[in-house]
Design an enzyme around this catalytic site. Structure first.
Site, PDB file in Angstrom:
ATOM      1  N   HIS A  77       8.432   3.602   8.764  1.00  0.00           N
ATOM      2  CA  HIS A  77       8.185   2.763   9.941  1.00  0.00           C
ATOM      3  C   HIS A  77       6.888   3.227  10.606  1.00  0.00           C
ATOM      4  CE1 HIS A  77       9.137   0.099  13.241  1.00  0.00           C
ATOM      5  NE2 HIS A  77       8.720   1.070  14.054  1.00  0.00           N
ATOM      6  N   ASN A  82      13.394   4.475   4.768  1.00  0.00           N
ATOM      7  CA  ASN A  82      12.458   3.463   5.254  1.00  0.00           C
ATOM      8  C   ASN A  82      11.254   4.156   5.872  1.00  0.00           C
ATOM      9  OD1 ASN A  82      11.565   0.824   6.201  1.00  0.00           O
ATOM     10  ND2 ASN A  82      12.255   1.445   8.241  1.00  0.00           N
ATOM     11  N   MET A 119      10.702  -6.384   4.460  1.00  0.00           N
ATOM     12  CA  MET A 119      10.839  -7.036   5.763  1.00  0.00           C
ATOM     13  C   MET A 119      12.167  -7.766   5.975  1.00  0.00           C
ATOM     14  SD  MET A 119       8.304  -5.966   7.289  1.00  0.00           S
ATOM     15  CE  MET A 119       6.648  -5.314   7.069  1.00  0.00           C
ATOM     16  N   LEU A 122      18.984  -5.080   6.052  1.00  0.00           N
ATOM     17  CA  LEU A 122      20.119  -5.033   5.123  1.00  0.00           C
ATOM     18  C   LEU A 122      21.430  -5.057   5.898  1.00  0.00           C
ATOM     19  CD1 LEU A 122      18.700  -2.247   2.777  1.00  0.00           C
ATOM     20  CD2 LEU A 122      18.673  -4.726   2.401  1.00  0.00           C
ATOM     21  N   THR A 131       0.831  -1.209   0.000  1.00  0.00           N
ATOM     22  CA  THR A 131       0.000   0.000   0.000  1.00  0.00           C
ATOM     23  C   THR A 131       0.871   1.268   0.000  1.00  0.00           C
ATOM     24  OG1 THR A 131      -0.226   0.120   2.413  1.00  0.00           O
ATOM     25  CG2 THR A 131      -1.896  -1.164   1.211  1.00  0.00           C
TER      26      THR A 131
HETATM   27  C1  GAR Z   1       3.670  -0.642   6.721  1.00  0.00           C
HETATM   28  O1  GAR Z   1       2.875  -0.310   7.812  1.00  0.00           O
HETATM   29  C2  GAR Z   1       5.117  -0.270   6.976  1.00  0.00           C
HETATM   30  O2  GAR Z   1       5.270   0.909   7.701  1.00  0.00           O
HETATM   31  C3  GAR Z   1       5.559  -1.457   7.790  1.00  0.00           C
HETATM   32  O3  GAR Z   1       4.948  -2.568   7.186  1.00  0.00           O
HETATM   33  C4  GAR Z   1       3.753  -2.165   6.541  1.00  0.00           C
HETATM   34  C5  GAR Z   1       3.828  -2.580   5.080  1.00  0.00           C
HETATM   35  O4  GAR Z   1       2.620  -2.308   4.420  1.00  0.00           O
HETATM   36  N1  GAR Z   1       7.003  -1.544   7.826  1.00  0.00           N
HETATM   37  C6  GAR Z   1       7.679  -1.937   8.892  1.00  0.00           C
HETATM   38  O5  GAR Z   1       7.155  -2.314   9.913  1.00  0.00           O
HETATM   39  C7  GAR Z   1       9.191  -1.909   8.745  1.00  0.00           C
HETATM   40  N2  GAR Z   1       9.821  -1.960  10.021  1.00  0.00           N
HETATM   41  P1  GAR Z   1       2.538  -2.182   2.827  1.00  0.00           P
HETATM   42  O6  GAR Z   1       3.217  -3.407   2.220  1.00  0.00           O
HETATM   43  O7  GAR Z   1       1.050  -2.186   2.570  1.00  0.00           O
HETATM   44  O8  GAR Z   1       3.204  -0.895   2.413  1.00  0.00           O
END
Ligand code: GAR
Length: 210
Positions: free
Chosen positions: A110, A108, A91, A94, A13
């Site tokens: 978060h 990134n 996920m 690196l 998203t």
């Molecule tokens: C998002 O909420 C992003 O901030 C989080 O995973 C989700 C991915 O959603 N990322 C982390 O937690 C990284 N530490 P998406 O695939 O729909 O963008």
């Protein structure tokens, strides 16, 4: 124009928010030139393909450790002439070599107000579970540069979001995405592509006057 390469692992998203911003002409100074996924079945890949954006898959499961995976990713990023690398729901952590090679060029998103609810083990829905368990009244999202310290790099943008009494992790996750992540990620990408961000020490400074 800067080449923006977006790394994804899941639903995408945040990638969609970037694509939508690009369509509205709001990704000033850059263009999404490639989407790289760590999973072959990530829905994010469909989003990219539907919008005519080239995709690659570098499957995490094909590599024994983070170092060998990062090496393969590193090669792909060079081949794509990446100027900016955006981790959008990516996920995998690196390793130091790739971070050094692209110092202050990897960002990134978060889903919390760093330094709360971040670091090892804080990703995706878990972040919101922890925020609800702690009973915080305000959470939010952060866009930051990636350094060797997990979620510890210079902060570019943050946006707060209110926590409601009857929130579930899923409801809170959605609100944080809608009200914060999908707004500040495209904005941060634009700021980077317009060369408005300067990193000094642990801090990122934004020049809005330029
Ligand atoms: C998002 O909420 C992003 O901030 C989080 O995973 C989700 C991915 O959603 N990322 C982390 O937690 C990284 N530490 P998406 O695939 O729909 O963008």
């Amino acid at each position: 124009m800067k080449n923006i390469v977006v790394l994804v692992s899941g639903g995408g998203t945040n990638l969609q928010a970037l694509i939508d911003a690009q369509k509205r002409g709001e990704l000033r100074g850059g263009e999404i030139t490639c989407v790289i996924s760590s999973k072959a079945d990530a829905y994010a890949l469909t989003r990219a393909r539907e919008n005519g954006i080239p995709t690659r898959v570098v499957p995490r499961k094909d590599y024994p450790d983070n170092a060998s995976y990062s090496k393969a990713l590193h090669e792909a990023l060079y081949q794509e002439y990446a100027d900016l690398i955006v981790l959008a729901g990516f996920m995998t952590i690196l390793d130091g070599k790739i971070i050094q090679a692209f110092r202050n060029r990897i960002i990134n998103v978060h889903p919390s107000l760093i330094p709360s609810f971040c670091g090892d083990g804080f990703y995706g829905l878990h972040v919101h579970e922890h925020a609800l368990a702690k009973g915080v009244k305000v959470t939010g999202a952060t866009v930051h540069f990636v350094t060797e310290i997990c979620d510890g790099g210079p902060i570019i943008l943050q946006k707060p979001v209110t926590v409601e009494n009857d929130d579930t992790p899923e409801i809170l996750q959605r609100r944080v995405m809608e009200q914060a992540e999908w707004k500040i990620l495209p904005e941060a990408v634009s700021l980077f592509c317009e060369d408005r961000i300067t990193v000094i020490g642990d801090r990122a400074f934004i020049d809005y006057q330029k």
